[in-house]
Design a protein around this motif. Sequence first.
Motif, mmCIF file in Angstrom:
data_model
loop_
_atom_site.group_PDB
_atom_site.id
_atom_site.type_symbol
_atom_site.label_atom_id
_atom_site.label_comp_id
_atom_site.label_asym_id
_atom_site.label_seq_id
_atom_site.Cartn_x
_atom_site.Cartn_y
_atom_site.Cartn_z
ATOM 1 N N GLY A 4 -4.575 18.790 9.717
ATOM 2 C CA GLY A 4 -5.475 17.761 10.238
ATOM 3 C C GLY A 4 -4.779 16.430 10.432
ATOM 4 N N VAL A 5 -3.952 16.055 9.454
ATOM 5 C CA VAL A 5 -3.194 14.807 9.574
ATOM 6 C C VAL A 5 -2.229 14.879 10.753
ATOM 7 C CG1 VAL A 5 -1.506 13.321 8.424
ATOM 8 C CG2 VAL A 5 -3.401 14.296 7.112
ATOM 9 N N GLY A 6 -1.530 16.000 10.868
ATOM 10 C CA GLY A 6 -0.571 16.157 11.962
ATOM 11 C C GLY A 6 -1.233 16.180 13.327
ATOM 12 N N LEU A 7 -2.401 16.819 13.425
ATOM 13 C CA LEU A 7 -3.106 16.871 14.705
ATOM 14 C C LEU A 7 -3.574 15.486 15.132
ATOM 15 C CD1 LEU A 7 -4.277 18.595 16.988
ATOM 16 C CD2 LEU A 7 -6.329 18.924 15.583
ATOM 17 N N ALA A 8 -4.118 14.725 14.189
ATOM 18 C CA ALA A 8 -4.547 13.362 14.512
ATOM 19 C C ALA A 8 -3.360 12.507 14.944
ATOM 20 C CB ALA A 8 -5.248 12.740 13.306
ATOM 21 N N GLY A 9 -2.254 12.635 14.222
ATOM 22 C CA GLY A 9 -1.061 11.882 14.596
ATOM 23 C C GLY A 9 -0.509 12.300 15.941
ATOM 24 N N ALA A 10 -0.542 13.610 16.224
ATOM 25 C CA ALA A 10 -0.031 14.103 17.504
ATOM 26 C C ALA A 10 -0.874 13.599 18.672
ATOM 27 C CB ALA A 10 -0.006 15.631 17.495
ATOM 28 N N VAL A 11 -2.191 13.622 18.519
ATOM 29 C CA VAL A 11 -3.077 13.147 19.589
ATOM 30 C C VAL A 11 -2.816 11.672 19.883
ATOM 31 C CG1 VAL A 11 -5.475 12.688 20.198
ATOM 32 C CG2 VAL A 11 -4.861 14.870 19.155
ATOM 33 N N GLN A 31 5.892 14.078 26.357
ATOM 34 C CA GLN A 31 4.733 14.514 25.583
ATOM 35 C C GLN A 31 5.046 15.744 24.738
ATOM 36 O OE1 GLN A 31 4.776 13.610 28.732
ATOM 37 N NE2 GLN A 31 2.973 12.393 29.282
ATOM 38 N N LEU A 32 5.795 16.688 25.313
ATOM 39 C CA LEU A 32 6.147 17.890 24.560
ATOM 40 C C LEU A 32 7.089 17.567 23.404
ATOM 41 C CD1 LEU A 32 6.626 20.426 27.489
ATOM 42 C CD2 LEU A 32 4.821 20.456 25.764
ATOM 43 N N PHE A 33 7.972 16.600 23.617
ATOM 44 C CA PHE A 33 8.875 16.193 22.537
ATOM 45 C C PHE A 33 8.092 15.570 21.381
ATOM 46 C CE2 PHE A 33 11.376 12.893 20.437
ATOM 47 C CZ PHE A 33 12.458 13.631 19.989
ATOM 48 N N VAL A 34 7.136 14.717 21.706
ATOM 49 C CA VAL A 34 6.315 14.089 20.666
ATOM 50 C C VAL A 34 5.495 15.148 19.923
ATOM 51 C CG1 VAL A 34 4.381 12.521 20.264
ATOM 52 C CG2 VAL A 34 6.235 11.857 21.801
ATOM 53 N N ALA A 73 -0.085 9.880 19.140
ATOM 54 C CA ALA A 73 1.273 9.660 19.652
ATOM 55 C C ALA A 73 1.411 10.120 21.097
ATOM 56 C CB ALA A 73 2.277 10.394 18.762
ATOM 57 N N ILE A 74 0.789 11.245 21.438
ATOM 58 C CA ILE A 74 0.876 11.742 22.817
ATOM 59 C C ILE A 74 0.113 10.828 23.766
ATOM 60 C CG2 ILE A 74 0.171 13.641 24.329
ATOM 61 C CD1 ILE A 74 0.815 15.538 22.010
ATOM 62 N N ALA A 75 -1.014 10.292 23.310
ATOM 63 C CA ALA A 75 -1.762 9.349 24.150
ATOM 64 C C ALA A 75 -0.934 8.098 24.430
ATOM 65 C CB ALA A 75 -3.075 8.982 23.475
#
Length: 350
Positions: free
Chosen positions: A195-202, A297-300, A204-206
Motif C-alpha cells: 500500500g505504501v509503495g503503490l501510493a508512492g508510485a502513483v 514513468q516505467l523507470f519510476v 511519483a509517476i504523476a
Amino acid sequence: MASTNLMYLVSASPLCYFSTQKLSSSERLEKRKSVFFLGNQTNFSPWLSSGSSNLGFGEVKPNLSSTRGLRSICFFNAGEKSKKESGLDWPILKRWEVPWEWQTISLTSLACGLSFVLTGLVEATAIPYLGIRIEELSLDEKAEILFVGQGITTAVVLGVIYGIANSYQPLPEDFLRYDLREPFNLKKGWLLWAGVGLAGAVAAIALTGTATSLFGGESPKRETDALVQLLPLIGTSSVSTACLVGITGVLAPLLEETVFRGFFMASLTKWVPTPVAVIISAAVFALAHLTPGEFPQLFVLGAALGLSYAQTHNLLTPITIHAFWNSGVILLLTFLQLQGYDIKELLQST
C-alpha cells in the motif's frame, strides 16, 4: 581468613567477567569463583601450597612472576544490544545472500529473454497449424487466446529461473520468497508496504508525467504500446475484461517481478549496494518494455517496486503493487469506455 585470602587471589588474577545483567553480591561471588577455576590451576601452586601459612593467618605474598602463565578469560554478552542500538539495521539496505556468480546471472537473463521470444513465436506458429483463424474469432475468443498464451509464456520463463535456481539448493530463505504471513507487520508486512509503495508510485509517476509534459514537449505516439494494442478488447464484455485483468493483473506481475526483482535485482546486491541494484533493475525493467516514450514513468514505477521489495524481501509486495497498477488501469479504461469516452485519444494525450 581463608576465604578472604581466596578472594584476594581472585581479585588479583588477570581474569575478567563482564555482563549486562545486574547480579546480587552472592551471584557475583559465584560467577567469580566459576571464572577463577577456569584458569590453569597449576600456576597457583606458589600461592596455594599445602602449608597452613598461605591459607592461615599469615600474610599472603603472591609470586607475581607465576601469574604470567595464566590465561585471561573475558565474557561479554552485550553484542546483540549494541547491534540493536546502533540504528543501522535498516531492512531496505539489507543485501541478499546470492549463491551464484555473474556468469549464472548473465546466462539466466539471456535464457529468460530467449524463452520469452521463442515461446511467442511458437504460439504464433501453432495457432494457424491448429486450424484457428484469428480474423474469424470473436473478441472474447481473442481475449481467451491471449490469456492462454500469456499463461504459457509465464510458465516457461519461470520454469527457466527455478530450474537454474534449484541447482543451488538450499537457497537462502529470503530468495525468491512468496510469504503470505504477517501482511501488516510494520517492518516487513507485504500488504502494508504494498500500500505504501503503490501510493508512492502513483504520486511519483504523476509528478514524472507532469514534468515530462512541461519540459519534454509533445507526447510521443503510442501506436506500439501493448496497452494500445489491447484497446479493442477493453470494455467489450465481461469475459474479455476478466481475461485482460488476468493477463495484466496476475500473470504479467508474477512473471515480471520474479524476473526483474526476485532474480535480477536481488542477484545484483552481491556486488553493489541495494539502492544501486534498485536503480539498475528499474532501468532494465523500463527498457524491456520497448516503449521509449514511456521510459521515465516505467523507470519510476520500477524504482518503487524495487524499493518495496528491498523493504520486505517478499515478492508478494511488488507483485501486489504491479497487479493493482495494471488491473487498475484496465478497469479505469473499461469504465471510461462504457461512459462513451475515446480511450485511445485519452491515452495519446497523456
